[in-house]
Enzyme design. Structure first.
Site, PDB file in Angstrom:
ATOM      1  CB  SER A 240      -0.945  -0.002   1.202  1.00 10.70           C
ATOM      2  OG  SER A 240      -0.219  -0.165   2.394  1.00 10.70           O
TER       3      SER A 240
ATOM      4  CG  HIS B 183      -3.820  -1.060  -1.458  1.00 11.98           C
ATOM      5  ND1 HIS B 183      -4.167   0.276  -1.472  1.00 11.98           N
ATOM      6  CD2 HIS B 183      -3.701  -1.402  -0.150  1.00 11.98           C
ATOM      7  CE1 HIS B 183      -4.237   0.725  -0.241  1.00 11.98           C
ATOM      8  NE2 HIS B 183      -3.956  -0.263   0.589  1.00 11.98           N
TER       9      HIS B 183
ATOM     10  CE  LYS C  23      -7.295  -0.313   1.221  1.00  8.29           C
ATOM     11  NZ  LYS C  23      -7.456   0.866   2.064  1.00  8.29           N
TER      12      LYS C  23
HETATM   13  C1  LIG Z   1      -3.251  -3.900   2.900  1.00  5.06           C
HETATM   14  C2  LIG Z   1      -4.480  -3.500   3.658  1.00  5.06           C
HETATM   15  N1  LIG Z   1      -5.218  -4.433   4.260  1.00  5.06           N
HETATM   16  C3  LIG Z   1      -6.324  -4.126   4.951  1.00  5.06           C
HETATM   17  C4  LIG Z   1      -6.744  -2.820   5.075  1.00  5.06           C
HETATM   18  C5  LIG Z   1      -7.959  -2.507   5.894  1.00  5.06           C
HETATM   19  O1  LIG Z   1      -9.056  -2.251   5.089  1.00  5.06           O
HETATM   20  P1  LIG Z   1     -10.335  -1.482   5.614  1.00  5.06           P
HETATM   21  O2  LIG Z   1     -10.106  -0.037   5.374  1.00  5.06           O
HETATM   22  O3  LIG Z   1     -11.459  -2.025   4.827  1.00  5.06           O
HETATM   23  O4  LIG Z   1     -10.488  -1.779   7.066  1.00  5.06           O
HETATM   24  C6  LIG Z   1      -6.026  -1.812   4.457  1.00  5.06           C
HETATM   25  C7  LIG Z   1      -6.474  -0.422   4.573  1.00  5.06           C
HETATM   26  O5  LIG Z   1      -5.826   0.534   4.372  1.00  5.06           O
HETATM   27  C8  LIG Z   1      -4.849  -2.149   3.726  1.00  5.06           C
HETATM   28  O6  LIG Z   1      -4.111  -1.211   3.131  1.00  5.06           O
END
Ligand SMILES: Cc1ncc(COP(=O)(O)O)c(C=O)c1O
Length: 389
Positions: free
Chosen positions: A185, A213, A244
């Site tokens: 990310s 992502h 996202k």
């Molecule tokens: C790699 C990754 N996993 C999980 C999440 C968590 O997602 P959520 O915003 O739906 O809680 C994020 C959020 O930024 C993320 O970047």
């Protein structure tokens, strides 16, 4: 020493951010004009840090589906599926996700964060081992910590390091889960999943890939990096988020292992939180449908990403290692990141400020995430405003 003294570090952090200009955590979007434009402090601002990869947040069909669900099923489910039962849409979305990922099972969670907590804490227990990439998202780390498994981190994308650690586990390698992301990310770089699959099969370990992502971004059908690298059927657990590319909220896990169906009885972050609301389920289902049927969204996303990456590269900025919808600009110092982020905001461009310790190598970055909905003019303006820094 009192219970509250520990907050002096957070207070210092807050003051430091305020002294440099605006505290990034206090940005308010006073109006949201579109998927790529908002009003901040009265200024029209290009949104270049929202993870809205396919630009679906204002898609008329998604909005109509959400409104219809609100009107027919109400505002919320008011409880967990364990206690309150499921709505038809929960099961329907799970079937659609299983079909999309060509898996036998899928499970929906209330957020991507709780999906990672819920899957990792259910899957891992005392005596198990988890090998976690050092750049993995906090939710993956927290999920591992929630289990009682032994956690070993390996250097980001370091395949020799991964192999060494697996070899050290000896007989326990069969009780080991490797945890990585598809696209990471912060820098927008990818995991070498084909290599990781080869290694995990050699040692008899299992693999979980977080495609938060990458969903809708990579792969011929938008299934993520595992699809793009031809190893989708070799991944044991795929997790991701609806927040996202699908422009909604919620998380999921898809798996070829039937045992996933049993997570519903043991996964506390699934059992003890309210299920996603009808409107969220409806917009997510419609967005998934659009992701599957409109590959041109992915084409626009990539052409925008390429333009921004090449534009900033030609200005001499130090960027992440590969072109991707996440374009991270490395700053010389924390101070310059703060100053530049403030200047961009004043100039009407919103990006993410990424400061250590949540960053690879402890560096500071200005992180842009690009959308299929950005116009060519918006991309040019973003590049111009970076040129002014
Ligand atoms: C790699 C990754 N996993 C999980 C999440 C968590 O997602 P959520 O915003 O739906 O809680 C994020 C959020 O930024 C993320 O970047």
């Amino acid at each position: 020493m009192s219970l509250l003294d520990k907050f002096s570090a957070a207070q210092q952090l807050k003051s430091g951010l305020e002294n440099a200009g605006k505290d990034p955590t206090s940005v308010v979007f006073e109006a949201i004009n579109s998927a790529t434009e908002a009003v901040v402090e009265g200024r029209t601002t290009i949104l270049a840090g929202t993870n809205n990869y396919l630009g679906l947040t204002f898609n008329p069909e998604c909005i109509a589906a959400g409104v219809a669900a609100l009107e027919s099923q109400g505002t919320g489910t008011t409880g967990s599926r364990m206690a309150n039962g499921s709505y038809t849409a929960h099961g329907a979305l799970e079937a659609e996700l299983a079909d999309f990922f060509q898996c036998s099972n899928a499970m929906v969670f209330s957020t991507g964060y709780t999906a990672n907590l819920g899957v990792l804490s259910a899957l891992l227990g005392k005596g198990d081992a988890v090998l976690l990439d050092s750049d993995a998202h906090a939710s993956l780390y927290d999920g591992c910590r929630m289990s009682e498994a032994d956690i070993y981190r390996f250097r980001h994308n370091d395949m020799q390091g991964l192999e060494r650690r697996l070899a050290r586990l000896e007989d326990r390698a069969g009780r080991c889960l490797i945890v990585v992301e598809g696209m990471y990310s912060v820098l927008g770089d990818k995991a070498p999943l084909a290599e990781i699959v080869e290694i995990k099969e050699r040692f008899g370990a299992r693999l979980l890939v977080d495609e938060a992502h990458s969903l809708g971004v990579f792969g011929e059908c938008g299934r993520g990096v595992a699809e793009a690298q031809g190893v989708l059927d070799k991944v044991d657990f795929i997790v991701g988020t609806f927040s996202k590319s699908l422009g909604a909220m919620g998380g999921f896990c898809a798996s070829k292992h039937d045992v996933l169906a049993l997570f519903r009885y043991v996964s506390r972050p699934f059992m003890f939180t309210a299920s996603p609301s009808p409107a969220v389920m409806a917009t997510t289902r419609e967005a998934l449908h659009q992701l599957r049927t409109r590959p041109e969204l992915r084409d626009s996303l990539w052409s925008n990403a390429r333009r921004l990456y090449e534009g900033l590269q030609s200005l001499g900025f130090e960027l992440g290692p590969e072109i991707s919808p996440v374009v991270a600009v490395r700053c010389q110092s924390r101070e310059s990141a703060l100053a530049n982020w403030n200047q961009l905001l004043q100039a009407g461009v919103y990006v993410n400020m990424m400061l250590p310790p949540a960053t690879p190598g402890g560096a500071s970055f200005l992180r842009c995430s690009i959308s299929a909905a950005h116009t060519a003019e918006q991309i040019s303006t973003i590049i111009e405003k970076f040129a002014d820094l």
